[in-house]
Structure formats: C-alpha cells, structure tokens
Design a protein around this motif. Structure first.
Motif, PDB file in Angstrom:
ATOM      1  N   HIS A   1       9.943 -12.452  14.031  1.00  0.00           N
ATOM      2  CA  HIS A   1      11.226 -12.670  14.710  1.00  0.00           C
ATOM      3  C   HIS A   1      11.504 -11.543  15.712  1.00  0.00           C
ATOM      4  CE1 HIS A   1      15.564 -14.342  13.871  1.00  0.00           C
ATOM      5  NE2 HIS A   1      15.203 -14.498  15.122  1.00  0.00           N
TER       6      HIS A   1
ATOM      7  N   HIS B   1      20.080 -11.305  19.472  1.00  0.00           N
ATOM      8  CA  HIS B   1      19.242 -10.723  18.419  1.00  0.00           C
ATOM      9  C   HIS B   1      19.564  -9.248  18.206  1.00  0.00           C
ATOM     10  CE1 HIS B   1      16.984 -14.481  19.006  1.00  0.00           C
ATOM     11  NE2 HIS B   1      16.639 -14.322  17.740  1.00  0.00           N
TER      12      HIS B   1
ATOM     13  N   TRP C   1      23.487 -20.616  16.756  1.00  0.00           N
ATOM     14  CA  TRP C   1      24.078 -19.468  16.078  1.00  0.00           C
ATOM     15  C   TRP C   1      25.456 -19.825  15.540  1.00  0.00           C
ATOM     16  CZ3 TRP C   1      21.793 -14.441  16.152  1.00  0.00           C
ATOM     17  CH2 TRP C   1      20.611 -14.361  16.888  1.00  0.00           C
TER      18      TRP C   1
ATOM     19  N   ASP D   1      21.713 -16.175  12.921  1.00  0.00           N
ATOM     20  CA  ASP D   1      20.747 -16.968  13.669  1.00  0.00           C
ATOM     21  C   ASP D   1      20.332 -18.139  12.787  1.00  0.00           C
ATOM     22  OD1 ASP D   1      18.515 -17.941  15.026  1.00  0.00           O
ATOM     23  OD2 ASP D   1      17.630 -15.961  15.380  1.00  0.00           O
TER      24      ASP D   1
ATOM     25  N   HIS E   1      13.094 -20.568  13.239  1.00  0.00           N
ATOM     26  CA  HIS E   1      12.212 -19.389  13.182  1.00  0.00           C
ATOM     27  C   HIS E   1      12.844 -18.248  12.375  1.00  0.00           C
ATOM     28  CE1 HIS E   1      14.072 -17.988  17.287  1.00  0.00           C
ATOM     29  NE2 HIS E   1      14.588 -17.233  16.343  1.00  0.00           N
TER      30      HIS E   1
HETATM   31 MN    MN Z   1      16.026 -15.877  16.520  1.00  0.00          MN
END
Ligand code: MN
Length: 233
Positions: free
Chosen positions: A64, A114, A162, A199, A203
């Motif tokens: 990630h 992120h 998100w 998130d 992934h």
């Molecule tokens: Mn992500």
C-alpha cells in the motif's frame, strides 16, 4: 513568488535596508510564507510495516505504501509539470481541482489522502482526548453511535473510496467520497476539514480480509491515533 526570487529580492532589500535591519536571519525567512506547491511527497511512515498487526498486516502495508501510494505521488508530480500547475499549497490545489485533469484530481487525492490516513493510525491506537470525545458525543449522541455511523459510511461506499469524519463549521459530519476524492475538493459533494479517514479501496484490506470489508473496518478502531484526530479539530 517562488523561493529563489524571494531570496534574491530579499537579498536586494536587505542590502538597501542594511542600516535599519542589521540582521536578516533564518527566522525571518521562515516566518514569511511564500512557498509554491511544486511537488507532493510521501511522509515517512511513522511506524514499521508490521507494527499495525494483527489488524492491518505487514504485506498490505508494504504494498500500500511502497507501491500504491508511491505511484500516486509520482503521477501527481508528473501532472504538476505537464499542466504547469501553480498553486500556493495542496489545499488551494484541492479548492481549484475542477480546473485540472482527472490525472491531477485522482493522483493529488491519492497522494494527500494516504499521507493523512497513515497519520490516523498508530500501533495499538492512542486514547481519545476529552475535547474530542465531548465533541463526538455532542454531535452523534455517543461514541458507539458515532462508530456505527462511520462504519456504515465506510461499508456502504460502493466500489473504491474513502470514509471521513470532518469538521464543518462547528459541527462534525460523517460521509464518504469516491475514488481518491476528498472533502477538501471543489468537486466533492461531501465537504469539510478532515479529522479521520479510512481507505476502503480493496487494496487496503483484500490480502488479509478478502471481501470482508466490515471486519477490516472493525479492526481499524484498534489502531486509530485519536490524538492525531483531536489535533485536527
Ligand atoms: Mn489506498
């Protein structure tokens, strides 16, 4: 004004005003905000890849951060050059994001979101400061009711995106955004100052939780850095 011009101009100014201002030191430079946004960067992860285990596994964190997040940063920095983006900072870029390409929108969001998300977590979590719990209880009735509503926003976000806790004026709000959009963007239906993010792209959880997004969201509470969240108030 870019930094080089500023320093040159300041040097000229200091030459002229040398008598009245005998010292131009670093503090003077530091106190003047004149930095233009020229690139995004990844924050140094404030913990190791394996330190959020067992809630978020080492391999997910590694991929990630090192692959997904790194790619968003690389791509927004390309877009800044390609589109000659000149904004004062990241926040002003988001305010004007409708003026730029989808490459800029997706990757600027990916880069910033992120960095924010990593800071929202810490090994073992950190307890919720009183000023934050007071505010959450005032807005949502109880901590449990808040968590339930946040979980609902995160689990019902269709596809990738998100979920957020934001401050909007004096009130706190929960909502979600698609893809890499965030509540600071002009194009977002859901707006506010981010306090907490999760998130919910696959992934972020698929290696460990497969399709069980709800289990990942439940586990997330164990690693939330409530001190960081409270500092955003
Ligand atoms: Mn992500």
């Amino acid at each position: 004004m870019n930094r080089r011009k500023f320093i040159v101009n300041s040097a000229k100014a200091s030459a002229v005003t040398l008598v009245s201002i005998p010292m131009i030191n670093n503090e003077v430079f530091a106190s003047v905000e004149c930095k233009d946004l020229t690139s995004f960067s990844q924050i140094t992860l404030p913990y190791s890849f394996d330190s959020l285990e067992p809630y978020i596994d080492k391999e997910t964190m590694n991929i990630h951060y090192s692959k997904h997040h790194a790619a968003y940063v690389k791509n927004i920095n390309e877009a800044i050059k390609e589109e000659n983006i000149q904004e004062k900072n990241e926040i002003s870029l988001f305010k004007n994001i409708d003026k730029y390409s989808s490459k800029a929108r997706n990757n600027a969001g990916g880069a910033w979101n992120h960095n924010f998300f990593w800071e929202c977590m810490t090994p073992g979590g950190k307890p919720m400061p009183g000023k934050l719990s007071d505010s959450i209880i005032a807005n949502f009735g109880s901590i449990d009711a808040f968590k339930e509503q946040f979980k609902k926003a995160a689990s019902t976000r269709f596809g990738s995106g998100w979920a957020w806790l934001v401050k909007d004026g004096h009130s706190l709000q929960i909502g979600s955004t698609p893809n890499q959009d965030n509540p600071l963007m002009s194009v977002s239906d859901f707006k506010g100052k981010p306090l907490l993010a999760i998130d919910v792209w696959e992934h972020a959880y698929y290696l460990h939780y497969q399709n069980r997004r709800a289990d990942y969201i439940n586990a997330f509470w164990n690693v939330v850095n409530w001190e960081f969240v409270a500092n955003q108030l």
